[in-house]
Design a protein around this motif. Structure first.
Motif, PDB file in Angstrom:
ATOM      1  N   THR A 193       0.831  -1.206   0.000  1.00  0.00           N
ATOM      2  CA  THR A 193       0.000   0.000   0.000  1.00  0.00           C
ATOM      3  C   THR A 193       0.861   1.250   0.000  1.00  0.00           C
ATOM      4  O   THR A 193       0.588   2.217  -0.720  1.00  0.00           O
ATOM      5  CB  THR A 193      -0.944  -0.007   1.206  1.00  0.00           C
ATOM      6  OG1 THR A 193      -1.766  -1.180   1.151  1.00  0.00           O
ATOM      7  CG2 THR A 193      -1.843   1.220   1.204  1.00  0.00           C
ATOM      8  N   ASP A 194       1.936   1.247   0.808  1.00  0.00           N
ATOM      9  CA  ASP A 194       2.839   2.397   0.822  1.00  0.00           C
ATOM     10  C   ASP A 194       3.490   2.600  -0.543  1.00  0.00           C
ATOM     11  O   ASP A 194       3.669   3.740  -0.993  1.00  0.00           O
ATOM     12  CB  ASP A 194       3.917   2.198   1.891  1.00  0.00           C
ATOM     13  CG  ASP A 194       3.345   2.243   3.296  1.00  0.00           C
ATOM     14  OD1 ASP A 194       3.403   3.308   3.919  1.00  0.00           O
ATOM     15  OD2 ASP A 194       2.808   1.216   3.750  1.00  0.00           O
TER      16      ASP A 194
ATOM     17  N   GLU B  13     -10.738   5.048   2.485  1.00  0.00           N
ATOM     18  CA  GLU B  13     -10.435   4.778   3.892  1.00  0.00           C
ATOM     19  C   GLU B  13      -9.741   3.433   4.044  1.00  0.00           C
ATOM     20  O   GLU B  13      -8.869   3.263   4.907  1.00  0.00           O
ATOM     21  CB  GLU B  13     -11.726   4.814   4.716  1.00  0.00           C
ATOM     22  CG  GLU B  13     -11.498   4.770   6.217  1.00  0.00           C
ATOM     23  CD  GLU B  13     -12.765   5.038   6.992  1.00  0.00           C
ATOM     24  OE1 GLU B  13     -12.679   5.619   8.095  1.00  0.00           O
ATOM     25  OE2 GLU B  13     -13.855   4.665   6.504  1.00  0.00           O
TER      26      GLU B  13
ATOM     27  N   THR C 298      -7.602   2.123   2.012  1.00  0.00           N
ATOM     28  CA  THR C 298      -6.176   2.314   1.708  1.00  0.00           C
ATOM     29  C   THR C 298      -5.464   2.994   2.864  1.00  0.00           C
ATOM     30  O   THR C 298      -4.352   2.600   3.255  1.00  0.00           O
ATOM     31  CB  THR C 298      -6.015   3.142   0.424  1.00  0.00           C
ATOM     32  OG1 THR C 298      -6.562   2.402  -0.674  1.00  0.00           O
ATOM     33  CG2 THR C 298      -4.549   3.441   0.138  1.00  0.00           C
ATOM     34  N   LEU C 299      -6.093   4.015   3.440  1.00  0.00           N
ATOM     35  CA  LEU C 299      -5.478   4.728   4.551  1.00  0.00           C
ATOM     36  C   LEU C 299      -5.206   3.798   5.720  1.00  0.00           C
ATOM     37  O   LEU C 299      -4.141   3.864   6.358  1.00  0.00           O
ATOM     38  CB  LEU C 299      -6.384   5.880   4.994  1.00  0.00           C
ATOM     39  CG  LEU C 299      -5.901   6.709   6.186  1.00  0.00           C
ATOM     40  CD1 LEU C 299      -4.551   7.353   5.885  1.00  0.00           C
ATOM     41  CD2 LEU C 299      -6.930   7.765   6.559  1.00  0.00           C
TER      42      LEU C 299
ATOM     43  N   ARG D 245      -4.453   0.738   5.674  1.00  0.00           N
ATOM     44  CA  ARG D 245      -3.395  -0.241   5.395  1.00  0.00           C
ATOM     45  C   ARG D 245      -2.009   0.388   5.293  1.00  0.00           C
ATOM     46  O   ARG D 245      -1.026  -0.315   5.125  1.00  0.00           O
ATOM     47  CB  ARG D 245      -3.712  -0.993   4.090  1.00  0.00           C
ATOM     48  CG  ARG D 245      -4.848  -2.004   4.232  1.00  0.00           C
ATOM     49  CD  ARG D 245      -5.239  -2.542   2.857  1.00  0.00           C
ATOM     50  NE  ARG D 245      -6.156  -3.659   2.930  1.00  0.00           N
ATOM     51  CZ  ARG D 245      -7.454  -3.550   3.140  1.00  0.00           C
ATOM     52  NH1 ARG D 245      -8.005  -2.347   3.333  1.00  0.00           N
ATOM     53  NH2 ARG D 245      -8.228  -4.626   3.181  1.00  0.00           N
ATOM     54  N   LEU D 246      -1.927   1.707   5.383  1.00  0.00           N
ATOM     55  CA  LEU D 246      -0.634   2.363   5.285  1.00  0.00           C
ATOM     56  C   LEU D 246       0.224   2.068   6.508  1.00  0.00           C
ATOM     57  O   LEU D 246      -0.222   2.257   7.647  1.00  0.00           O
ATOM     58  CB  LEU D 246      -0.810   3.878   5.140  1.00  0.00           C
ATOM     59  CG  LEU D 246      -1.205   4.400   3.758  1.00  0.00           C
ATOM     60  CD1 LEU D 246      -1.519   5.885   3.835  1.00  0.00           C
ATOM     61  CD2 LEU D 246      -0.100   4.138   2.746  1.00  0.00           C
TER      62      LEU D 246
ATOM     63  N   HIS E 221       2.963   3.741   7.006  1.00  0.00           N
ATOM     64  CA  HIS E 221       3.446   5.077   7.382  1.00  0.00           C
ATOM     65  C   HIS E 221       2.397   6.099   6.963  1.00  0.00           C
ATOM     66  O   HIS E 221       2.513   6.737   5.911  1.00  0.00           O
ATOM     67  CB  HIS E 221       4.788   5.364   6.706  1.00  0.00           C
ATOM     68  CG  HIS E 221       5.843   4.358   7.026  1.00  0.00           C
ATOM     69  ND1 HIS E 221       6.486   4.299   8.236  1.00  0.00           N
ATOM     70  CD2 HIS E 221       6.351   3.337   6.281  1.00  0.00           C
ATOM     71  CE1 HIS E 221       7.352   3.308   8.235  1.00  0.00           C
ATOM     72  NE2 HIS E 221       7.291   2.705   7.056  1.00  0.00           N
ATOM     73  N   PRO E 222       1.355   6.288   7.764  1.00  0.00           N
ATOM     74  CA  PRO E 222       0.254   7.180   7.391  1.00  0.00           C
ATOM     75  C   PRO E 222       0.538   8.656   7.628  1.00  0.00           C
ATOM     76  O   PRO E 222      -0.377   9.472   7.514  1.00  0.00           O
ATOM     77  CB  PRO E 222      -0.881   6.683   8.291  1.00  0.00           C
ATOM     78  CG  PRO E 222      -0.197   6.174   9.513  1.00  0.00           C
ATOM     79  CD  PRO E 222       1.110   5.594   9.046  1.00  0.00           C
ATOM     80  N   ASP E 223       1.787   9.000   7.982  1.00  0.00           N
ATOM     81  CA  ASP E 223       2.119  10.388   8.298  1.00  0.00           C
ATOM     82  C   ASP E 223       2.352  11.192   7.024  1.00  0.00           C
ATOM     83  O   ASP E 223       3.439  11.698   6.761  1.00  0.00           O
ATOM     84  CB  ASP E 223       3.344  10.448   9.202  1.00  0.00           C
ATOM     85  CG  ASP E 223       4.517   9.661   8.646  1.00  0.00           C
ATOM     86  OD1 ASP E 223       4.297   8.805   7.768  1.00  0.00           O
ATOM     87  OD2 ASP E 223       5.650   9.899   9.088  1.00  0.00           O
TER      88      ASP E 223
ATOM     89  N   LEU F 208      -2.985  14.750   4.581  1.00  0.00           N
ATOM     90  CA  LEU F 208      -4.276  14.329   4.052  1.00  0.00           C
ATOM     91  C   LEU F 208      -5.353  15.329   4.441  1.00  0.00           C
ATOM     92  O   LEU F 208      -5.301  15.947   5.509  1.00  0.00           O
ATOM     93  CB  LEU F 208      -4.654  12.951   4.568  1.00  0.00           C
ATOM     94  CG  LEU F 208      -3.755  11.776   4.171  1.00  0.00           C
ATOM     95  CD1 LEU F 208      -4.150  10.523   4.936  1.00  0.00           C
ATOM     96  CD2 LEU F 208      -3.852  11.526   2.670  1.00  0.00           C
TER      97      LEU F 208
ATOM     98  N   TYR G 203     -10.104  10.612   1.112  1.00  0.00           N
ATOM     99  CA  TYR G 203      -9.127  11.574   1.607  1.00  0.00           C
ATOM    100  C   TYR G 203      -8.311  12.080   0.419  1.00  0.00           C
ATOM    101  O   TYR G 203      -7.898  11.310  -0.447  1.00  0.00           O
ATOM    102  CB  TYR G 203      -8.177  10.935   2.626  1.00  0.00           C
ATOM    103  CG  TYR G 203      -8.878  10.435   3.861  1.00  0.00           C
ATOM    104  CD1 TYR G 203      -8.972  11.220   5.009  1.00  0.00           C
ATOM    105  CD2 TYR G 203      -9.463   9.160   3.881  1.00  0.00           C
ATOM    106  CE1 TYR G 203      -9.623  10.762   6.147  1.00  0.00           C
ATOM    107  CE2 TYR G 203     -10.116   8.697   5.010  1.00  0.00           C
ATOM    108  CZ  TYR G 203     -10.200   9.498   6.133  1.00  0.00           C
ATOM    109  OH  TYR G 203     -10.857   9.038   7.250  1.00  0.00           O
TER     110      TYR G 203
END
Length: 542
Positions: free
Chosen positions: A418-419, A497, A499-500, A502-503, A505-507, A510, A528
Motif C-alpha cells: 500500500t505504501d 479509507e 487504503t489509509l 493499510r498504510l 506510514h500514514p504520516d 491528508l 481523503y
C-alpha cells in the motif's frame, strides 16, 4: 589515464566501476553497463561517454534528474573529482594514471616468475610448409618438419591454435567458412565441405564448401554414401579409392566424380553426431594417410565444439530477444512469474489498486492529430509505467485508453504494498510536472492527471484463455478504484479509507472529504485527498 566511477565514495558501501571507452549507461535495469538497484534511479538514468577526448554525462530524461556538483544538468562535461548524483545515488568521477596502476597492483606481490599466455601462441604459417606440396609424400599435412617427434608437437600446436581461432564468437556461417579455410591452409586437399544435420528432417545438408583454386563446385561433389555412412556410424573413414570401396558400392556420385581418395569425419561435440567434415582428392588414390585421418578427426572434434558453442550462443541471443519481447507485452512481475515457471491460476488476495487518468483528455484529443496523440501517450505511459509502476514493483493490470490501472499485491505480495502504491501516485504527479516542462520547450500541450487509490480483496490471475494470457484482478475493489479516480479533480490524488488503514506510514498530509456517493455503491465513500504538493521530494521506497 584510466577512468572510474566510484559509487557511494568514502563510505562502507563504496564500489568502483571502470569506465569503458565509448558509452557507459547508468540505471536500474540489468542491461546497463553500471547497474544500481535503487528505486530513485530510472531504468536508464544517465550516460557517461567519451567525446572529442573529453568525458561528459548526459541525463536520459530520468525521473529524479542528474546533478554534477549539486547542479542539475542535461549535458555536462566532467572534470576529475566531480561529484555526480543520479536520483539519490552519489558517484565520484576519477581518473588515474596507468603507470601508477601497475605499481599499485604488482609492486608488493611476491612474484617468483611471470608467464604470458600470449607468448605461447603459435603462428600456423611458422609450422606449415610454405611450398605448394608437403615434403612428406605419405601425408597431406603441410608440415615443414619431417622428424616424427617434432611432427607430433607441430600437430598438437596446430590443433591448439585452431581451437583458439575457432573459440571467438562468430556468426554460424562465418564459423563454418573459417573451419574450411584453416583446413585448406594446413592440408593438401582439392575440395572440402561441411554438412550439418537438419533437426527437422534428420538428414545431412550442405552448409559450407571450399576448394583448391581452379576447381568448380557447381554440383554436389561429395558422395552421399560416404557422408551418410559416417553420420550413421559416427566413425571417421579414409578411402584410398572410393570407387572400389565395397562399403560404398553402387554410389553413382563416386563413379561420376571419380573420387580417388577422401576423408570424412563426424562432427560430434557430445553423444550425437551433428554433421560431417568431408575432404577429397581427385587425382591420387594414396593422397591421404592414417596420420591425415587422425588429424582431420581431431580437427573435426575442435570444429564440432565450436559449432555447438556458436549454436548455443545464437540460441541465447534468440531467447534474449524473445524475453525482451515478452517483457514488452507483459508487466515485469508477470514476466518474472512466467520465467520462474509459476502458474498464473486464480488466487484470492488483497491488493491496493491505482487508477490514473488524464484530465479532459477527450476534449484535448479532439484538437490533436492521431499521431500526435499516440506520441504523447507513449511518452506519458513510458514514464508512468517504466519509471514509476515498475520501479515500485507494481503490476500493470491494463491500459484503458488514456488511463492505466496498476495493482500492488499480486502476483507477489509485500508488507508495504500500500505504501508503494501511494508513493507511486505521488511520483506520478511530480513526473507530470516534469513532463510538462519538457513538453513546453517542445511546444507540446501540457496535461494534468487525477488518481484514485483503493484497497481490498480481488480474484487475480489469468482471466480468459489458457492460450491467451491476460493477467487481471477482478472484484469490487478495482471497480471502486475507477470510481474514486472519477471523483478526483485534475492534479488530485484521492485515497479510500481502506487504503489509509493499510498504510504502514500514514504520516502524509491528508484532507478528509465529505462522504461521496458513487455509481454502484449504496453507501457513500469516505475519501481523503493527499496533498502531495506539501511533500518537497517523493519519499522513495528503498
Amino acid at each position: 589515464m584510466s577512468y572510474f566511477l566510484v559509487c557511494y565514495p568514502d563510505s562502507d558501501h563504496e564500489k568502483i566501476y571502470p569506465l569503458q571507452w565509448g558509452s557507459n549507461l547508468i540505471g536500474r535495469s540489468p542491461s546497463n553497463h553500471i547497474t544500481i538497484k535503487h528505486s530513485s534511479l530510472s531504468r536508464r538514468h544517465a550516460e557517461i561517454q567519451l567525446q572529442n577526448e573529453s568525458w561528459f554525462i548526459r541525463d536520459l530524461h530520468s525521473l529524479n534528474g542528474t546533478f554534477v556538483n549539486q547542479v542539475k544538468v542535461e549535458h555536462q562535461f566532467l572534470q576529475n573529482g566531480d561529484i555526480i548524483v543520479c536520483g539519490m545515488v552519489q558517484f565520484r568521477f576519477i581518473g588515474i594514471v596507468a603507470e601508477r596502476d601497475e605499481d599499485t597492483f604488482t609492486g608488493n606481490l611476491p612474484i617468483v616468475r611471470q608467464y604470458s599466455p600470449r607468448q605461447s601462441r603459435v603462428a600456423i604459417e611458422d609450422i606449415i610448409d610454405k611450398g605448394n606440396k608437403s615434403k612428406n609424400s605419405g601425408s597431406a599435412l603441410r608440415l615443414s618438419q619431417q622428424d616424427v617427434n617434432q611432427r607430433t608437437v607441430d600437430k598438437l600446436n596446430l590443433l591448439l591454435e585452431v581451437g583458439k581461432q575457432l573459440s571467438a564468437p562468430e556468426e554460424p556461417q562465418k564459423l563454418l567458412d573459417r573451419i574450411l579455410e584453416l583446413l585448406l591452409e594446413i592440408m593438401e586437399v582439392d575440395r572440402a565441405a561441411i554438412l550439418l544435420v537438419n533437426e527437422q528432417t534428420q538428414k545431412l545438408e550442405q552448409k559450407a564448401v571450399r576448394t583448391r583454386s581452379g576447381i568448380s563446385v557447381r554440383y554436389q561433389f561429395y558422395s552421399t554414401k560416404i557422408t551418410n555412412y559416417v553420420y550413421r556410424h559416427g566413425d571417421a573413414v579414409l578411402t584410398d579409392d572410393a570407387g572400389e570401396d565395397q562399403r560404398f558400392e553402387g554410389s553413382d556420385s563416386i563413379l561420376i566424380q571419380a573420387i580417388r581418395a577422401s576423408i570424412c569425419a563426424p562432427l560430434q561435440p557430445g553423444d550425437n553426431v551433428i554433421g560431417v567434415l568431408y575432404v577429397d582428392n581427385l587425382t591420387c588414390s594414396n593422397a591421404y594417410s592414417t596420420e591425415d585421418l587422425e588429424f582431420v578427426s581431431a580437427l573435426a572434434n575442435q570444429a564440432a565444439i565450436a559449432i555447438a558453442n556458436a549454436r548455443l550462443t545464437e540460441k541465447m541471443r534468440t531467447e534474449a530477444v524473445w524475453r525482451d519481447k515478452l517483457e514488452r507485452f507483459f508487466p515485469a512481475s508477470i514476466s518474472r512469474k512466467l520465467k520462474e515457471g509459476g502458474e498464473l491460476g486464480i488466487i484470492d488476495t488483497e491488493i491496493t489498486a491505482l487508477f490514473a487518468d488524464i484530465s479532459s483528455f477527450t476534449e484535448m484529443s479532439s484538437t490533436m492529430e492521431p499521431r500526435e496523440i499516440i506520441e504523447m501517450l507513449n511518452d506519458y505511459f513510458n514514464v508512468m509505467v517504466e519509471e514509476i509502476v515498475f520501479a515500485y514493483e507494481g503490476t500493470l493490470e491494463k491500459y484503458i485508453g488514456d488511463a492505466l490501472l496498476a495493482i500492488w499485491g499480486a502476483p507477489y505480495a509485500r508488507e508495504d504494498d500500500t505504501d508503494r502504491a501511494v508513493q507511486a501516485a505521488i511520483d506520478m504527479q511530480y513526473a507530470v510536472k516534469r513532463l510538462n516542462q519538457d513538453w513546453q520547450a517542445q511546444n507540446r500541450r501540457p496535461i494534468a492527471i487525477h488518481i484514485g487509490l483503493n484497497s481490498g480483496k480481488v480474484a487475480a490471475g489469468n482471466i480468459g484463455s489458457s492460450k491467451l494470457i491476460q493477467y487481471a484482478a477482478i472484484g469490487d475493489t478495482t471497480n471502486v478504484t475507477s470510481r474514486i479516480c472519477g471523483v478526483a479533480q485534475a492534479g488530485e490524488i484521492l485515497l479510500s479509507e481502506e487504503t489509509l488503514l493499510r498504510l504502514a506510514h500514514p504520516d502524509i498530509p491528508l484532507t478528509a472529504l465529505p462522504p461521496v456517493q458513487v455509481k454502484g455503491k449504496r453507501e457513500p465513500l469516505v475519501l481523503y485527498r493527499l496533498d502531495w504538493q506539501q511533500i518537497q521530494r517523493p519519499a522513495l521506497v528503498t
